[in-house]
Design an enzyme around this catalytic site. Sequence first.
Site, PDB file in Angstrom:
ATOM      1  N   LYS A 189       0.881  -1.189   0.000  1.00 16.02           N
ATOM      2  CA  LYS A 189       0.000   0.000   0.000  1.00 16.02           C
ATOM      3  C   LYS A 189       0.906   1.222   0.000  1.00 16.02           C
ATOM      4  O   LYS A 189       1.440   1.639   1.027  1.00 16.02           O
ATOM      5  CB  LYS A 189      -0.881  -0.024   1.251  1.00 16.02           C
ATOM      6  N   GLU A 265       9.591   1.238  10.913  1.00 16.69           N
ATOM      7  CA  GLU A 265      10.666   2.233  10.756  1.00 16.69           C
ATOM      8  C   GLU A 265       9.980   3.588  10.767  1.00 16.69           C
ATOM      9  O   GLU A 265       9.265   3.944   9.829  1.00 16.69           O
ATOM     10  CB  GLU A 265      11.419   2.014   9.436  1.00 16.69           C
ATOM     11  N   CYS A 299      14.175  10.876   6.863  1.00 19.71           N
ATOM     12  CA  CYS A 299      13.955  10.440   8.240  1.00 19.71           C
ATOM     13  C   CYS A 299      15.234  10.463   9.062  1.00 19.71           C
ATOM     14  O   CYS A 299      15.205  10.698  10.259  1.00 19.71           O
ATOM     15  CB  CYS A 299      13.366   9.040   8.239  1.00 19.71           C
ATOM     16  N   GLU A 398       9.526  16.431  14.366  1.00 18.40           N
ATOM     17  CA  GLU A 398      10.135  16.251  13.056  1.00 18.40           C
ATOM     18  C   GLU A 398       9.664  17.391  12.146  1.00 18.40           C
ATOM     19  O   GLU A 398       8.470  17.646  12.041  1.00 18.40           O
ATOM     20  CB  GLU A 398       9.622  14.911  12.517  1.00 18.40           C
TER      21      GLU A 398
HETATM   22  P1  NAD Z   1       2.563   8.619   7.273  1.00 21.73           P
HETATM   23  O1  NAD Z   1       2.747   7.886   8.543  1.00 21.73           O
HETATM   24  O2  NAD Z   1       1.601   9.760   7.248  1.00 21.73           O
HETATM   25  O3  NAD Z   1       2.081   7.647   6.114  1.00 21.73           O
HETATM   26  C1  NAD Z   1       2.837   6.496   5.769  1.00 21.73           C
HETATM   27  C2  NAD Z   1       1.899   5.479   5.144  1.00 21.73           C
HETATM   28  O4  NAD Z   1       0.954   5.054   6.114  1.00 21.73           O
HETATM   29  C3  NAD Z   1       1.103   5.977   3.949  1.00 21.73           C
HETATM   30  O5  NAD Z   1       1.058   4.952   2.982  1.00 21.73           O
HETATM   31  C4  NAD Z   1      -0.277   6.201   4.551  1.00 21.73           C
HETATM   32  O6  NAD Z   1      -1.311   6.084   3.612  1.00 21.73           O
HETATM   33  C5  NAD Z   1      -0.364   5.080   5.554  1.00 21.73           C
HETATM   34  N1  NAD Z   1      -1.318   5.288   6.648  1.00 21.73           N
HETATM   35  C6  NAD Z   1      -1.786   6.458   7.151  1.00 21.73           C
HETATM   36  N2  NAD Z   1      -2.599   6.219   8.198  1.00 21.73           N
HETATM   37  C7  NAD Z   1      -2.654   4.869   8.361  1.00 21.73           C
HETATM   38  C8  NAD Z   1      -3.299   4.014   9.289  1.00 21.73           C
HETATM   39  N3  NAD Z   1      -4.072   4.484  10.262  1.00 21.73           N
HETATM   40  N4  NAD Z   1      -3.085   2.691   9.175  1.00 21.73           N
HETATM   41  C9  NAD Z   1      -2.288   2.181   8.224  1.00 21.73           C
HETATM   42  N5  NAD Z   1      -1.644   2.954   7.297  1.00 21.73           N
HETATM   43  C10 NAD Z   1      -1.835   4.280   7.378  1.00 21.73           C
HETATM   44  O7  NAD Z   1       4.022   9.094   6.833  1.00 21.73           O
HETATM   45  P2  NAD Z   1       4.427  10.009   5.597  1.00 21.73           P
HETATM   46  O8  NAD Z   1       4.013  11.416   5.887  1.00 21.73           O
HETATM   47  O9  NAD Z   1       3.969   9.367   4.328  1.00 21.73           O
HETATM   48  O10 NAD Z   1       6.027   9.886   5.623  1.00 21.73           O
HETATM   49  C11 NAD Z   1       6.852  10.667   6.407  1.00 21.73           C
HETATM   50  C12 NAD Z   1       7.244   9.928   7.675  1.00 21.73           C
HETATM   51  O11 NAD Z   1       7.924   8.729   7.358  1.00 21.73           O
HETATM   52  C13 NAD Z   1       8.219  10.709   8.538  1.00 21.73           C
HETATM   53  O12 NAD Z   1       7.823  10.605   9.877  1.00 21.73           O
HETATM   54  C14 NAD Z   1       9.551   9.998   8.319  1.00 21.73           C
HETATM   55  O13 NAD Z   1      10.475  10.126   9.370  1.00 21.73           O
HETATM   56  C15 NAD Z   1       9.089   8.601   8.166  1.00 21.73           C
HETATM   57  N6  NAD Z   1      10.120   7.809   7.498  1.00 21.73           N
HETATM   58  C16 NAD Z   1      10.843   6.917   8.260  1.00 21.73           C
HETATM   59  C17 NAD Z   1      11.859   6.164   7.666  1.00 21.73           C
HETATM   60  C18 NAD Z   1      12.663   5.182   8.470  1.00 21.73           C
HETATM   61  O14 NAD Z   1      13.383   4.374   7.879  1.00 21.73           O
HETATM   62  N7  NAD Z   1      12.586   5.201   9.783  1.00 21.73           N
HETATM   63  C19 NAD Z   1      12.127   6.302   6.299  1.00 21.73           C
HETATM   64  C20 NAD Z   1      11.361   7.204   5.565  1.00 21.73           C
HETATM   65  C21 NAD Z   1      10.347   7.938   6.178  1.00 21.73           C
END
Ligand code: NAD
Length: 494
Positions: A189, A265, A299, A398
């Site tokens: 997804k 992650e 991240c 963040e």
């Molecule tokens: P997000 O958490 O808003 O969304 C990530 C994914 O989760 C999307 O596909 C979204 O549709 C889905 N999602 C949203 N709500 C959900 C729910 N209730 N249940 C299941 N899935 C759901 O994150 P984002 O804004 O897309 O990405 C940025 C974030 O990702 C930042 O916090 C960044 O630090 C983190 N990130 C972490 C790493 C790592 O390796 N630790 C790497 C890249 C990004």
Amino acid sequence: MTAVESDSGVLAGEQRMLIDGELVGAAGGAVFDVEHPASEEVAGQCADGTVEDMARAVSAARRAFDAGEWSRDVQFRFHCLMQLHDALDRHKEHLRRVLVTEVGCPVTVTGSQIEDPISEVKHWAEYGRDFDYLVDTGLHNTALGPARRKLHHEPVGVVGAITPWNVPFYLNIAETVPALMAGNTVVLKPAQLTPWSGSELGRIVAEETDIPAGVFNVVTSNANEVGAALSADPGVDMITFTGSTATGRAILAAGASTVKKTLLELGGKSAHIVLDDADFNSSLPLAAMMACVMSGQSCILPSRILLPRSRYDEGLAVLKASMENFPMGDPWTPGNMQGPQISATQRQKVLGLIESGLASGARLVTGGGVPESLPVGYYVQPTLLADVDPDSTIAQEEIFGPVLTVTPYDGDDEAIAIANNTIYGLSGEVSSADVDRAFAVATRMRTGNVTINGKSHFGIDSPFGGTKQSGLGYRNGTQGYQEYLHIKTIGMPE
Ligand code: NAD
């Protein structure tokens, strides 16, 4: 689906999802727009999958796993993933243009987001082919006499992979390919803002590999509830997730009732401890570059710079000069290293956090707003904030923008205490002329990974995982592969 091309390089991606071996639209036929962040224009559409589509994808993956052939035939998996590697390599320029279109990341810096993940497909195929799935641990003394024990490494089952938008193609590969090679079946997804990096992968799997129907599925959607449905579905054995800490908590809770294995992650708020003997002219320009490349949407970015009070002004001057000269602009123009933020909402969030920093007493050294020379596109000036209170919102949340906060410290102990003063623990950095001293500081940082003097901790061969509220489990390295395997210990006669 016909690709839409324009002079700028903008390229619309695949609209259809991959469910049970078929490239399909959403159940109700709905689509949603995908925007190019540098032009603020709609570049095309993608299928707006529903909860019903997700349920179909999960049952296809369940059936494909339970049928057993994929999970038991490692040579066939190797064959299929090498096909996938070769197909991705053939299409890499197309994938690069789709990536730049939906993320807005500069074409100059796409190597780590296109070439690297494609080579990682080959890495995991070979790693998984050569992995020792059956380990004989020899004879063990038990109350009933000696017993031989064998460790049988088996796939976990159906894996739901949920990815964010900041490095979408890389993470789609990183979350799904080792899972597939280990014998699991997968439902991917992708994030709402970057559906095409997922749907293109689905199309290539369907059209150019022998991966059987149901083994790999991609469900795109504009609704968070579709990701939530995947993380709660009783047919899913494991969730692998990269994204924000808030969503990670929701996923963990959603999987609790069926005790899903969960690999997370999550977000970070990493610190860069610049020790008083550091070479500022090598460490600080690199720190500024890391904050601006990818527009700070990383991240692992060490966004909190901790400078020794004795050299505070000197450090600020180097950072200011580096940020003010950073090549920013149209992501299609070679040489530009900073593009726009991914969306209007993200830009507003970054600008709002800068405002909150200033309101809490931080001092604006450079940047702070939208560049006048780039009125179209979601650009933010490289921004340096000094005198940042370690407890303020800007030092705790963040930002995900091209922003560095700087806080002075007295002595290594205080620097370490400030570095550890957040709920996060993803990454970090130490700069010093004395590598042993830097190493000692690195071991005291409560974080998952540390870079010393710019030497990256990140690579396919090394485990990567967050501590505290930055994650659970590992990607990469042996540990990263084993996350997708269950070890069944079998006791047997000699
Ligand atoms: P997000 O958490 O808003 O969304 C990530 C994914 O989760 C999307 O596909 C979204 O549709 C889905 N999602 C949203 N709500 C959900 C729910 N209730 N249940 C299941 N899935 C759901 O994150 P984002 O804004 O897309 O990405 C940025 C974030 O990702 C930042 O916090 C960044 O630090 C983190 N990130 C972490 C790493 C790592 O390796 N630790 C790497 C890249 C990004």
